[in-house]
Design an enzyme around this catalytic site. Structure first.
Site, PDB file in Angstrom:
ATOM      1  CB  CYS A   2      -0.947   0.148   1.294  1.00 21.61           C
ATOM      2  SG  CYS A   2      -1.983  -1.230   1.372  1.00 21.61           S
ATOM      3  NE  ARG A  27       4.402   1.602   0.084  1.00 18.11           N
ATOM      4  CZ  ARG A  27       5.558   1.302   0.813  1.00 18.11           C
ATOM      5  NH1 ARG A  27       6.887   1.530   0.330  1.00 18.11           N
ATOM      6  NH2 ARG A  27       5.152   0.684   1.755  1.00 18.11           N
ATOM      7  CD1 TRP A  75      -0.432  -6.149  -3.282  1.00 16.77           C
ATOM      8  CD2 TRP A  75      -0.255  -6.792  -0.987  1.00 16.77           C
ATOM      9  NE1 TRP A  75       0.072  -7.628  -3.116  1.00 16.77           N
ATOM     10  CE2 TRP A  75       0.147  -7.995  -1.906  1.00 16.77           C
ATOM     11  CE3 TRP A  75      -0.467  -6.924   0.197  1.00 16.77           C
ATOM     12  CZ2 TRP A  75       0.320  -9.183  -1.458  1.00 16.77           C
ATOM     13  CZ3 TRP A  75      -0.223  -8.066   0.736  1.00 16.77           C
ATOM     14  CH2 TRP A  75       0.199  -9.404   0.008  1.00 16.77           C
ATOM     15  CG  ASN A 101       1.511   0.579   4.238  1.00 11.87           C
ATOM     16  OD1 ASN A 101       0.982  -0.646   3.802  1.00 11.87           O
ATOM     17  ND2 ASN A 101       2.910   1.232   4.080  1.00 11.87           N
ATOM     18  N   GLY A 102      -0.797  -1.345   6.393  1.00 15.73           N
ATOM     19  CA  GLY A 102      -0.202  -2.169   7.173  1.00 15.73           C
ATOM     20  C   GLY A 102      -1.613  -2.996   7.689  1.00 15.73           C
ATOM     21  CD  GLU A 488      16.502 -12.724  -9.352  1.00 12.79           C
ATOM     22  OE1 GLU A 488      16.136 -13.229  -8.451  1.00 12.79           O
ATOM     23  OE2 GLU A 488      16.047 -11.674  -9.874  1.00 12.79           O
ATOM     24  CE  LYS A 492      12.979 -10.703 -11.457  1.00 19.01           C
ATOM     25  NZ  LYS A 492      13.802 -10.735 -10.294  1.00 19.01           N
ATOM     26  CD  GLU A 495       9.250 -11.115  -9.819  1.00 17.21           C
ATOM     27  OE1 GLU A 495       8.766 -10.975  -8.797  1.00 17.21           O
ATOM     28  OE2 GLU A 495      10.785 -11.087 -10.222  1.00 17.21           O
ATOM     29  CG  HIS A 511      19.370 -36.521  -8.177  1.00 16.33           C
ATOM     30  ND1 HIS A 511      19.814 -37.576  -7.603  1.00 16.33           N
ATOM     31  CD2 HIS A 511      20.401 -35.692  -8.242  1.00 16.33           C
ATOM     32  CE1 HIS A 511      20.882 -37.826  -7.612  1.00 16.33           C
ATOM     33  NE2 HIS A 511      21.575 -36.741  -8.049  1.00 16.33           N
ATOM     34  CE  LYS A 610      11.255  -2.916  -6.563  1.00 14.03           C
ATOM     35  NZ  LYS A 610      11.780  -3.797  -7.304  1.00 14.03           N
TER      36      LYS A 610
HETATM   37  C1  F6R Z   1      11.331 -10.244  -7.039  1.00 16.20           C
HETATM   38  C2  F6R Z   1      11.434  -9.338  -5.921  1.00 16.20           C
HETATM   39  C3  F6R Z   1      11.099  -9.692  -4.780  1.00 16.20           C
HETATM   40  C4  F6R Z   1      11.771  -9.042  -3.757  1.00 16.20           C
HETATM   41  C5  F6R Z   1      11.529  -9.520  -2.287  1.00 16.20           C
HETATM   42  C6  F6R Z   1      12.362  -9.024  -1.152  1.00 16.20           C
HETATM   43  O1  F6R Z   1      11.483  -9.706  -8.174  1.00 16.20           O
HETATM   44  O2  F6R Z   1      11.488  -8.098  -6.233  1.00 16.20           O
HETATM   45  O3  F6R Z   1      11.206 -11.138  -4.708  1.00 16.20           O
HETATM   46  O4  F6R Z   1      13.230  -9.607  -4.192  1.00 16.20           O
HETATM   47  O5  F6R Z   1      10.107  -9.047  -2.089  1.00 16.20           O
HETATM   48  O6  F6R Z   1      12.212  -7.573  -1.183  1.00 16.20           O
HETATM   49  P1  F6R Z   1      13.488  -6.432  -0.812  1.00 16.20           P
HETATM   50  O7  F6R Z   1      14.617  -6.858  -1.262  1.00 16.20           O
HETATM   51  O8  F6R Z   1      12.897  -5.348  -0.802  1.00 16.20           O
HETATM   52  O9  F6R Z   1      13.605  -7.021   0.893  1.00 16.20           O
END
Ligand code: F6R
Length: 615
Positions: A2, A27, A75, A101-102, A488, A492, A495, A511, A610
């Site tokens: 949020c 957010r 969110w 937010n929370g 990773e 990517k 998501e 395995h 984010k």
């Molecule tokens: C993936 C992504 C998330 C963040 C995770 C941690 O692309 O962005 O998996 O890496 O939510 O976020 P931070 O680094 O802000 O603690």
């Protein structure tokens, strides 16, 4: 999660709040809403969906006048994302309006109590409970808004960044934070409130970041009074001068923030090491490490805590730190670590990695580690973030704002910082030779150019994306330093394109995952020359003989894999420990182009946000 924005001052609040919400949409983007006060009337418009949906609805529903405004982009936690559950929320009398937010964890008990006292609720949210609790305190105790917010918050359990406005006292906004970020922009006779500084950066560089457990009464023309929510102590607010500029938070000609951020990596990496890596002097300066060298270098163990992409950077760091500094490393999901009574001693150093510096699970892991006496070192991108303030010492990644929800430059810059740390410790402990140390520095200095080189594979990657965009599954394989890169790459793809993908250590394929391979299955294999090359080539053979489609990431000039793979993407040669900084580039581009071709919302993938400030 949020985003909240508020304004009180002399200009029209609407454009400030609207633009602020657009900047904070990373957010959360389940719903959006704005409340405006025009001196007589408090008006509100809100809707399920994005800020763009809100704009058209609001402008046809209410007049946009007013010099006080509160806005929210959501969110969803409590209550599905629909119009009614969208913020802001009014109190029953309609005098108070709140954005939040929370999560208020004890909202149900509070709601029952308020219902008994005659309050009614339109939404399923915890936030509507809070605003009515504040109203109830005003009525029952005859106190002003600030005091009422304080009394109400002392009855809540949970996390919040809130802003509340009372139309009967229209010259003030009351804000408070616990566990969710809140910045106050201080202008000339005007004030801004936001989850981060991006909504107000074009108006002022001066900001107060509230600490956890603090609240502020912001009075038009009068200023900001900060106090502790618990015991009412007055706090002298520290006004920080921000380094952020507008250009950094705009797309700069790219179609998406994610693409811009992928292309920013050469500069982001050099910004990360600039001033720290003094190649000619053979030195690495990192204040957070220098000032605590004995404590860090003598650690019996490093425990890395992080989530998501940051956790993957932690896995790369495990290889680097063990290899160069010879200190045992464990890498933990912060969310698991915090709940499993982990064994932590005073001889441990916990390294917390977080782009946003706000991730709730990582924060909780840090608090637990500190309670048990460990020294906590933070690697964060956002300056002044909660995690950067909670840790004992740390190093910023200096990647600049990362706005695309899928993390890209955060990953490579986190690896850069942690590599510098490993080199510095290795040199101090004598676990790396001077010549090797020097060679690493020289090679690190070449990385930005090599990343630029790797970015040139874009056209080829578009061709690959076009070929495999309709796949329903995808496997990513790598070994050693490039195993976390495989994880990773898969994250990517998942998501932003919603294609199921798995990352595996290449040797583990036999395995289990090998059963998945058939002529429909694209397998992305990282097969750079340094590090287990021959073994990975054998894995490629195994995939080929089962008719899997092979997309190989190889070192420039590789011929052997070219014979086997369906597609080969070259990256420049470097030392093994630095290969993740290069091999990750084509994987970021691949996921980006597939998502664009599938028409997905790259910067705001569904269900994600984010910064994950709820557990
Ligand atoms: C993936 C992504 C998330 C963040 C995770 C941690 O692309 O962005 O998996 O890496 O939510 O976020 P931070 O680094 O802000 O603690």
């Amino acid at each position: 999660m949020c985003g909240i924005v508020g304004y009180i001052g002399h200009r029209d609040a609407y454009p400030v709040v609207l633009k602020g919400l657009q900047r904070l949409e990373y957010r959360g983007y389940d719903s959006a809403g704005i409340a405006l006060f025009d001196g007589a009337e408090l008006k509100m418009s809100k809707t399920k969906g994005k800020v763009a949906d809100l704009k058209s609805r609001l402008e046809s529903e209410i007049s946009t006048n007013g010099t006080v405004g509160l806005g929210h982009t959501r969110w969803a936690t409590h209550g599905e994302p629909n119009d009614v559950n969208s913020h802001p929320h009014y109190s029953n009398s309609g005098d108070l309006v709140i954005i939040h937010n929370g999560i208020i964890e004890n909202y149900d008990a509070l709601k029952k109590e308020l219902k008994k006292r005659g309050y009614t609720f339109k939404s399923d949210t915890d936030t509507e409970v809070l605003v009515n609790l504040i109203e109830d305190v005003i009525k029952e105790e005859g106190v002003k808004l600030g005091k009422a917010v304080q009394i109400a918050l002392n009855q809540t359990v949970g996390a919040y960044a809130i802003a509340v406005f009372n139309k009967t006292k229209p010259d003030e906004i009351v804000v408070a934070r616990l566990g969710s970020p809140l910045a106050i922009g201080v202008g000339e006779d005007e004030f801004f409130v936001a989850s981060d500084a991006s909504p107000f950066i074009e108006f002022t560089n001066n900001a107060i970041y509230l600490e956890d457990g603090e609240m502020a009464v912001i009075r038009r023309n009068k200023g900001v009074k900060v106090r502790k929510i618990k015991d009412d102590t007055l706090v002298d607010p520290y006004i920080q001068e921000l380094q952020l500029n507008l250009e950094q938070i705009e797309k700069g000609g790219f179609d998406h923030f994610m693409l811009k951020e992928i292309h920013e990596q050469p500069n982001a990496i050099s910004d990360t090491y600039r001033g720290r890596m003094l190649v000619e002097q053979g030195l690495i300066r990192m204040a957070g490490v220098d000032d605590n060298m004995e404590r860090i270098a003598n650690a019996k163990r490093f425990i890395i805590v992080a989530c998501g992409t940051s956790w993957h950077a932690g896995l790369v760091a495990e290889y680097i730190l063990e290899d160069l500094a010879r200190i045992p490393v464990e890498v933990e999901y912060a969310s698991e670590f915090r709940y499993r009574n982990p064994i932590i001693t005073e001889n441990d150093v916990v390294i917390a990695i977080s782009q946003s510096g706000e991730t709730a699970d990582t924060m909780a892991a840090i608090k637990l580690a500190k309670e048990k006496g460990a020294f906590v070192f933070g690697v964060c991108n956002v300056v002044g973030s909660s995690i950067s303030r909670e840790t004992n010492a740390g190093a910023y990644t200096h990647a600049g704002p990362e706005i695309g929800v899928a993390s890209t430059k955060a990953f490579t810059t986190q690896i850069t910082v942690l590599t510098l740390m490993a080199l510095k410790l290795g040199k101090f402990k004598g676990t790396i030779s001077i010549s090797d140390f020097q060679f690493h520095l020289q090679e690190m200095e070449r990385i930005p150019e090599k990343v630029k080189q790797a970015l040139k594979s874009d056209a080829l990657i578009q061709e690959i994306a076009d070929k495999y965009k309709d796949a329903t599954n995808c496997l990513y394989l790598g070994r050693g330093y490039n195993f976390p890169v495989a994880l990773e790459g898969a994250l990517k793809l998942k998501e932003i394109s919603y294609i199921h993908a798995e990352g595996y250590p290449a040797a583990e394929m036999k395995h289990g995952p090998i059963a998945l391979i058939d002529e429909q299955m694209p397998v992305v294999v990282i097969a750079t020359k340094k590090g287990h090359y021959e073994k990975v080539v054998s894995n490629i053979q195994e995939i080929k003989s089962r008719k899997g489609k092979i997309i190989a990431i190889v070192t420039e000039g590789d011929e052997e894999v070219r014979e086997l793979a369906d597609y080969v993407v070259e990256v420049p040669e470097t030392i093994e420990s630095l290969t993740p900084l290069l091999t990750t580039i084509p994987l970021q581009l691949l996921s980006y182009h597939i998502a664009v071709m599938l028409g997905k919302n790259v910067d705001q993938p569904r269900n994600l946000a984010k910064s994950v400030t709820v557990e």
